[in-house]
Design a protein around this motif. Structure first.
Motif, PDB file in Angstrom:
ATOM      1  N   ILE A   1       7.033   6.387   5.945  1.00 33.38           N
ATOM      2  CA  ILE A   1       5.434   6.658   5.279  1.00 33.38           C
ATOM      3  C   ILE A   1       5.715   8.000   4.500  1.00 33.38           C
ATOM      4  CG2 ILE A   1       3.385   8.110   7.193  1.00 33.38           C
ATOM      5  CD1 ILE A   1       6.045   6.054   8.931  1.00 33.38           C
ATOM      6  N   ASP A   2       5.057   7.783   3.656  1.00 30.52           N
ATOM      7  CA  ASP A   2       4.879   9.207   2.400  1.00 30.52           C
ATOM      8  C   ASP A   2       3.668   9.054   2.314  1.00 30.52           C
ATOM      9  OD1 ASP A   2       4.963  10.273  -0.177  1.00 30.52           O
ATOM     10  OD2 ASP A   2       5.585   8.340  -1.128  1.00 30.52           O
ATOM     11  N   GLY A   3       3.567  10.018   3.570  1.00 32.73           N
ATOM     12  CA  GLY A   3       2.438  11.639   3.414  1.00 32.73           C
ATOM     13  C   GLY A   3       2.346  11.931   5.171  1.00 32.73           C
ATOM     14  N   ASP A   4       1.736  12.794   5.000  1.00 29.24           N
ATOM     15  CA  ASP A   4       1.623  13.592   6.395  1.00 29.24           C
ATOM     16  C   ASP A   4       0.675  12.299   7.059  1.00 29.24           C
ATOM     17  OD1 ASP A   4       2.288  15.319   4.922  1.00 29.24           O
ATOM     18  OD2 ASP A   4       0.392  16.397   4.531  1.00 29.24           O
ATOM     19  N   ILE A   5       1.569  12.574   8.331  1.00 25.82           N
ATOM     20  CA  ILE A   5       1.122  11.769  10.019  1.00 25.82           C
ATOM     21  C   ILE A   5       0.219  12.825  10.852  1.00 25.82           C
ATOM     22  CG2 ILE A   5       2.829  10.195   9.357  1.00 25.82           C
ATOM     23  CD1 ILE A   5       4.403  11.013  11.198  1.00 25.82           C
ATOM     24  N   ALA A   6      -0.021  12.735  11.980  1.00 28.86           N
ATOM     25  CA  ALA A   6      -0.380  13.400  12.424  1.00 28.86           C
ATOM     26  C   ALA A   6      -1.278  12.921  14.082  1.00 28.86           C
ATOM     27  CB  ALA A   6      -2.078  14.448  12.321  1.00 28.86           C
ATOM     28  N   THR A   7      -0.800  13.357  15.229  1.00 24.31           N
ATOM     29  CA  THR A   7      -1.917  12.637  16.017  1.00 24.31           C
ATOM     30  C   THR A   7      -1.979  14.279  17.436  1.00 24.31           C
ATOM     31  OG1 THR A   7      -0.711  11.580  18.458  1.00 24.31           O
ATOM     32  CG2 THR A   7       0.561  12.432  17.334  1.00 24.31           C
TER      33      THR A   7
ATOM     34  N   THR B   1       2.005  -8.421   2.527  1.00 21.82           N
ATOM     35  CA  THR B   1       1.291  -8.358   1.485  1.00 21.82           C
ATOM     36  C   THR B   1       1.587  -6.906   1.041  1.00 21.82           C
ATOM     37  OG1 THR B   1       0.712 -10.504   1.282  1.00 21.82           O
ATOM     38  CG2 THR B   1      -0.870  -8.455   0.164  1.00 21.82           C
ATOM     39  N   ASP B   2       1.490  -6.206  -0.023  1.00 20.83           N
ATOM     40  CA  ASP B   2       0.710  -4.871  -0.306  1.00 20.83           C
ATOM     41  C   ASP B   2      -0.445  -4.709  -0.457  1.00 20.83           C
ATOM     42  OD1 ASP B   2       3.418  -4.485  -0.359  1.00 20.83           O
ATOM     43  OD2 ASP B   2       4.074  -4.130  -2.873  1.00 20.83           O
ATOM     44  N   VAL B   3      -1.341  -3.916  -0.211  1.00 20.05           N
ATOM     45  CA  VAL B   3      -2.613  -3.729   0.063  1.00 20.05           C
ATOM     46  C   VAL B   3      -2.488  -2.360  -0.167  1.00 20.05           C
ATOM     47  CG1 VAL B   3      -2.908  -3.862   2.659  1.00 20.05           C
ATOM     48  CG2 VAL B   3      -4.559  -4.396   0.840  1.00 20.05           C
ATOM     49  N   ASN B   4      -4.106  -1.986  -0.713  1.00 21.07           N
ATOM     50  CA  ASN B   4      -4.708  -0.248  -0.847  1.00 21.07           C
ATOM     51  C   ASN B   4      -5.961  -1.047   0.490  1.00 21.07           C
ATOM     52  OD1 ASN B   4      -3.444  -0.763  -4.128  1.00 21.07           O
ATOM     53  ND2 ASN B   4      -4.161   1.402  -3.345  1.00 21.07           N
ATOM     54  N   MET B   5      -5.883   0.724   1.240  1.00 18.47           N
ATOM     55  CA  MET B   5      -7.014   0.009   2.192  1.00 18.47           C
ATOM     56  C   MET B   5      -7.046   1.560   3.136  1.00 18.47           C
ATOM     57  SD  MET B   5      -5.399  -2.709   4.971  1.00 18.47           S
ATOM     58  CE  MET B   5      -6.937  -2.419   5.905  1.00 18.47           C
ATOM     59  N   THR B   6      -8.471   1.300   3.715  1.00 17.85           N
ATOM     60  CA  THR B   6      -8.282   2.583   4.586  1.00 17.85           C
ATOM     61  C   THR B   6      -9.073   1.829   5.693  1.00 17.85           C
ATOM     62  OG1 THR B   6     -11.249   2.825   4.095  1.00 17.85           O
ATOM     63  CG2 THR B   6      -8.914   4.183   2.675  1.00 17.85           C
TER      64      THR B   6
ATOM     65  N   GLY C   1       5.095  -5.411   3.983  1.00 14.06           N
ATOM     66  CA  GLY C   1       3.775  -4.967   3.419  1.00 14.06           C
ATOM     67  C   GLY C   1       4.173  -3.864   2.842  1.00 14.06           C
ATOM     68  N   ASN C   2       3.722  -3.152   1.643  1.00 17.31           N
ATOM     69  CA  ASN C   2       3.084  -1.498   1.069  1.00 17.31           C
ATOM     70  C   ASN C   2       2.021  -1.467   1.398  1.00 17.31           C
ATOM     71  OD1 ASN C   2       3.497   0.714   0.685  1.00 17.31           O
ATOM     72  ND2 ASN C   2       3.411   0.458  -1.464  1.00 17.31           N
ATOM     73  N   ARG C   3       1.723  -0.722   2.620  1.00 19.53           N
ATOM     74  CA  ARG C   3      -0.050  -0.504   2.149  1.00 19.53           C
ATOM     75  C   ARG C   3      -0.452   0.333   1.823  1.00 19.53           C
ATOM     76  NH1 ARG C   3       2.052  -3.431   7.195  1.00 19.53           N
ATOM     77  NH2 ARG C   3       1.227  -5.040   7.110  1.00 19.53           N
ATOM     78  N   VAL C   4      -1.011   1.090   0.873  1.00 24.63           N
ATOM     79  CA  VAL C   4      -1.655   2.380   0.833  1.00 24.63           C
ATOM     80  C   VAL C   4      -2.953   2.383   1.105  1.00 24.63           C
ATOM     81  CG1 VAL C   4      -2.014   3.965  -1.926  1.00 24.63           C
ATOM     82  CG2 VAL C   4      -0.210   1.948  -1.822  1.00 24.63           C
ATOM     83  N   GLY C   5      -3.098   4.116   1.062  1.00 24.61           N
ATOM     84  CA  GLY C   5      -4.283   4.734   1.750  1.00 24.61           C
ATOM     85  C   GLY C   5      -4.497   5.107   3.105  1.00 24.61           C
ATOM     86  N   ALA C   6      -5.029   5.056   4.175  1.00 30.05           N
ATOM     87  CA  ALA C   6      -4.766   6.065   5.224  1.00 30.05           C
ATOM     88  C   ALA C   6      -5.430   5.156   6.698  1.00 30.05           C
ATOM     89  CB  ALA C   6      -5.889   6.656   5.674  1.00 30.05           C
TER      90      ALA C   6
ATOM     91  N   GLY D   1       7.938  -2.562   5.947  1.00 27.27           N
ATOM     92  CA  GLY D   1       7.061  -1.655   4.739  1.00 27.27           C
ATOM     93  C   GLY D   1       6.731  -0.269   4.747  1.00 27.27           C
ATOM     94  N   SER D   2       6.164  -0.072   3.624  1.00 27.36           N
ATOM     95  CA  SER D   2       6.204   1.350   3.970  1.00 27.36           C
ATOM     96  C   SER D   2       4.538   1.662   3.826  1.00 27.36           C
ATOM     97  CB  SER D   2       6.590   1.557   2.851  1.00 27.36           C
ATOM     98  OG  SER D   2       5.569   1.452   1.458  1.00 27.36           O
ATOM     99  N   VAL D   3       4.472   2.903   4.393  1.00 28.56           N
ATOM    100  CA  VAL D   3       2.074   3.237   4.675  1.00 28.56           C
ATOM    101  C   VAL D   3       2.493   4.623   3.173  1.00 28.56           C
ATOM    102  CG1 VAL D   3       0.896   4.246   6.007  1.00 28.56           C
ATOM    103  CG2 VAL D   3       1.972   2.606   6.687  1.00 28.56           C
ATOM    104  N   THR D   4       1.658   4.887   2.236  1.00 27.00           N
ATOM    105  CA  THR D   4       2.032   5.760   1.882  1.00 27.00           C
ATOM    106  C   THR D   4       0.038   5.637   1.477  1.00 27.00           C
ATOM    107  OG1 THR D   4       3.445   4.399  -0.216  1.00 27.00           O
ATOM    108  CG2 THR D   4       2.075   6.151  -0.836  1.00 27.00           C
TER     109      THR D   4
END
Length: 364
Positions: free
Chosen positions: A145-151, A300-305, A319-324, A336-339
């Motif tokens: 996970i390339d970015g901040d996470i929170a809960t 599949t890689d995808v950009n989305m929110t 898949g690599n998912r870019v967004g939030a 897969g990753s989340v960026t």
């Protein structure tokens, strides 16, 4: 009797000298207190002048003018004189896509007027601040996970040893902070998560293409086999979306699709395709308060929110998912990753607001 030398005159002179020193010290102290009081008063007047300038700039804010400023540049200074003779000078600098630093130098009236220079950041408080946010709890099992996470709940690292390149913030606990590349915070105040209203429209419209079934009565959309359907620019409302086999859902280049789902989302196969490479061109919203679990898989890689604060969300596949991604609970598994898409910080609609905690000042 022998004549004795007098001592009254030296005693009087000594006493007068001491009294003179005390008088001078008292006068100096009184003068210092007067100057200190005046400086405090003038400094306060300068701060009031600067605050008045901030309020006036904010009251006359023009989005169109601000948007015309290049990133890093500033508008010409705004100079004004208040009714009491105090003055201010305001400078607006663009520091982000929709973020501006407003600095106002306020000066009190007269030659001895003080000067204060507060700065405030004007922008939009983004809905998507994290790569992943879970309202009730977050479990990470594999991938990066390339970015901040929170809960608002606990962060649980399990099994595959996911890695976070960023900060991790939990309302509860974090079972393995060593897997957090940035800072790890726990026992934090909960974040308020707002529901999303469903658009007032009929179910659909259906996508373009073939090989799918859409029921306009129930609002159910199913894409199966090797179908490839496209969603051109628009707002779509469905009860369920299910993608199976090698089917995929695509947003054409240059288009922006908003998909509102009231109940269920199940993504397998190739899932989402977004050649725009921007997270804001494919937005998925869980509207209403239904709590059916959602699942997104595939490679599949995808950009989305994706914003579904009442749905448990399972992210799997390679898949690599870019967004939030926002869910009630979120379980991330697979390789897969989340960026996180940094442009989401400046992508919110609506008028700018003063960013909480951004007020600072330079004392002069």
């Amino acid at each position: 009797m022998k004549t004795q030398e007098g001592f009254v005159l030296p005693a009087v002179i000594f006493t007068l000298a001491i009294m003179g020193l005390l008088a001078v010290a008292s006068l100096r102290t009184a003068n210092d207190e007067h100057r200190s009081s005046r400086a405090l008063r003038e400094s306060g007047a300068a701060l009031y002048a600067a605050e008045a300038g901030l309020n006036k700039v904010w009251g006359l804010w023009d989005d169109a003018v601000a948007a015309g400023v290049a990133l890093g540049d500033s508008l010409p200074p705004v100079l004004d004189t208040l009714s009491n003779g105090a003055t201010y000078r305001a400078v607006i600098q663009r520091v982000g896509q929709v973020r501006y630093a407003v600095r106002v130098e306020g000066r009190g009236a007269g030659a001895s007027g003080g000067q204060r220079s507060p700065t405030v950041v004007v922008g939009r408080d983004p809905r998507f601040k994290w790569a992943i946010f879970a309202k009730d709890g977050l479990e990470l099992n594999g991938g990066i996970i390339d970015g901040d996470i929170a809960t608002n709940g606990d962060i649980m690292f399990s099994g595959g040893g996911a890695t976070v390149i960023g900060d991790a913030t939990a309302g509860g606990t974090i079972n393995d902070p060593t897997l957090v590349g940035g800072d790890a915070y726990w026992d934090q105040q909960p974040v308020t998560v707002e529901p999303v209203d469903c658009p007032v429209q009929a179910w659909g419209p259906p996508p373009n293409g073939t090989g799918f079934s859409f029921d306009p009565t129930t609002g159910d959309l199913q894409i199966s086999g090797s179908s490839n359907v496209t969603f051109p620019t628009g707002t779509y409302l469905f009860r369920d979306i299910k993608i199976t086999g090698g089917a995929q859902l695509e947003v054409p280049l240059g288009d922006i699709a908003e998909l509102y789902i009231t109940r269920d989302l199940k993504m397998g196969g190739n899932g989402f395709i977004n050649p725009n490479n921007t997270s804001t061109s494919l937005e998925v919203w869980g509207c209403g308060t239904d709590t059916t679990p959602w699942a997104i898989g595939g490679g599949t890689d995808v950009n989305m929110t994706l914003y579904a604060p009442y749905h448990d969300l399972a992210l799997s596949g390679n898949g690599n998912r870019v967004g939030a991604f926002v869910g009630a609970t979120v379980k991330k598994s697979g390789s897969g990753s989340v960026t996180y898409d940094l442009t989401l910080l400046d992508a919110e609609d609506g008028p700018p607001v003063r960013m909480i905690g951004s007020w600072t000042q330079l004392l002069n």
